[in-house]
Design an enzyme around this catalytic site. Structure first.
Site, mmCIF file in Angstrom:
data_model
loop_
_atom_site.group_PDB
_atom_site.id
_atom_site.type_symbol
_atom_site.label_atom_id
_atom_site.label_comp_id
_atom_site.label_asym_id
_atom_site.label_seq_id
_atom_site.Cartn_x
_atom_site.Cartn_y
_atom_site.Cartn_z
ATOM 1 N N HIS A 183 4.339 8.014 -4.995
ATOM 2 C CA HIS A 183 3.174 7.196 -4.708
ATOM 3 C C HIS A 183 1.979 8.086 -4.428
ATOM 4 O O HIS A 183 2.123 9.220 -4.011
ATOM 5 C CB HIS A 183 3.422 6.248 -3.527
ATOM 6 C CG HIS A 183 3.825 6.921 -2.256
ATOM 7 N ND1 HIS A 183 5.092 7.479 -2.052
ATOM 8 C CD2 HIS A 183 3.149 7.142 -1.112
ATOM 9 C CE1 HIS A 183 5.160 7.977 -0.840
ATOM 10 N NE2 HIS A 183 3.984 7.799 -0.243
ATOM 11 N N HIS B 226 -1.980 8.138 -2.622
ATOM 12 C CA HIS B 226 -2.900 7.507 -1.685
ATOM 13 C C HIS B 226 -4.311 7.663 -2.235
ATOM 14 O O HIS B 226 -4.712 8.766 -2.601
ATOM 15 C CB HIS B 226 -2.837 8.198 -0.323
ATOM 16 C CG HIS B 226 -1.485 8.213 0.300
ATOM 17 N ND1 HIS B 226 -1.136 7.381 1.342
ATOM 18 C CD2 HIS B 226 -0.388 8.966 0.040
ATOM 19 C CE1 HIS B 226 0.111 7.621 1.697
ATOM 20 N NE2 HIS B 226 0.594 8.586 0.922
#
Length: 181
Positions: A167, A169
């Site tokens: 993932h 950010h």
């Protein structure tokens, strides 16, 4: 198999409970319709939170490559609610529950394909990695931060990665400093 809860969820809940208990004891602040600024909420817990984040990252790394569903898999499957900012057939972007900036959005691939962290990427992951970065640009535009934002990928326990589903950010809405941490 019991579901695992990311440490940040537990940490944020304990901070909220501690703050409400203090307010109830001192009767000095009406908490019912006001939330303290993020910096104020985090100030008392910052040193221990950093150590706890490191411990949580080390604990999460133990099960990193088991293939067990992560909290992100549950968000993709709509088993856990999230505030979706952007979605297409390959990626999902949603607001972080523990924002570190006024805009803090996570972008994840919908299919892990062994991509638990950036350090595990192979040539076959090139397309999805490009799609994640392009999605970051789209999110920045949608959130009104296209003039300045930061993209962060934590890879591995020493980088405090706590969910082993790649993932990124997207952070913005404030002046970023260098070096980041």
């Amino acid at each position: 198999m019991a579901a695992t809860v990311p440490f940040s969820l537990i940490r944020n809940y304990s901070q909220l409970v501690a703050t409400r208990a203090f307010v109830a004891k001192t009767n000095s602040f009406n908490f019912s319709n006001t939330v303290l600024p993020l910096q104020c909420r985090r100030l008392r817990f910052s040193a221990s939170a950093a150590n706890n984040e490191q411990a949580a990252a080390r604990a999460a790394a133990i099960n990193a490559d088991t293939g067990a569903p992560t909290i992100f898999d549950k968000i993709i499957n709509k088993e856990i609610p999230s505030s979706i900012v952007y979605e297409d057939e390959k990626v999902l972007a949603f607001r972080d529950i523990s924002p570190q900036a006024p805009v803090h959005v996570l972008i994840i691939p919908k299919f892990r394909d062994g991509l638990t962290e950036l350090g595990k990427a192979d040539a076959r992951h090139g397309e999805i990695l490009g799609q994640l970065l392009y999605a970051a640009k789209i999110v920045a535009e949608k959130e009104g931060i296209a003039d300045g934002f930061r993209v962060v990928i934590n890879s591995g326990a020493s980088a405090c990665q706590s969910v082993y589903h790649l993932h990124m950010h997207v952070l913005g809405g404030r002046q970023m400093n260098w070096p980041p941490g």
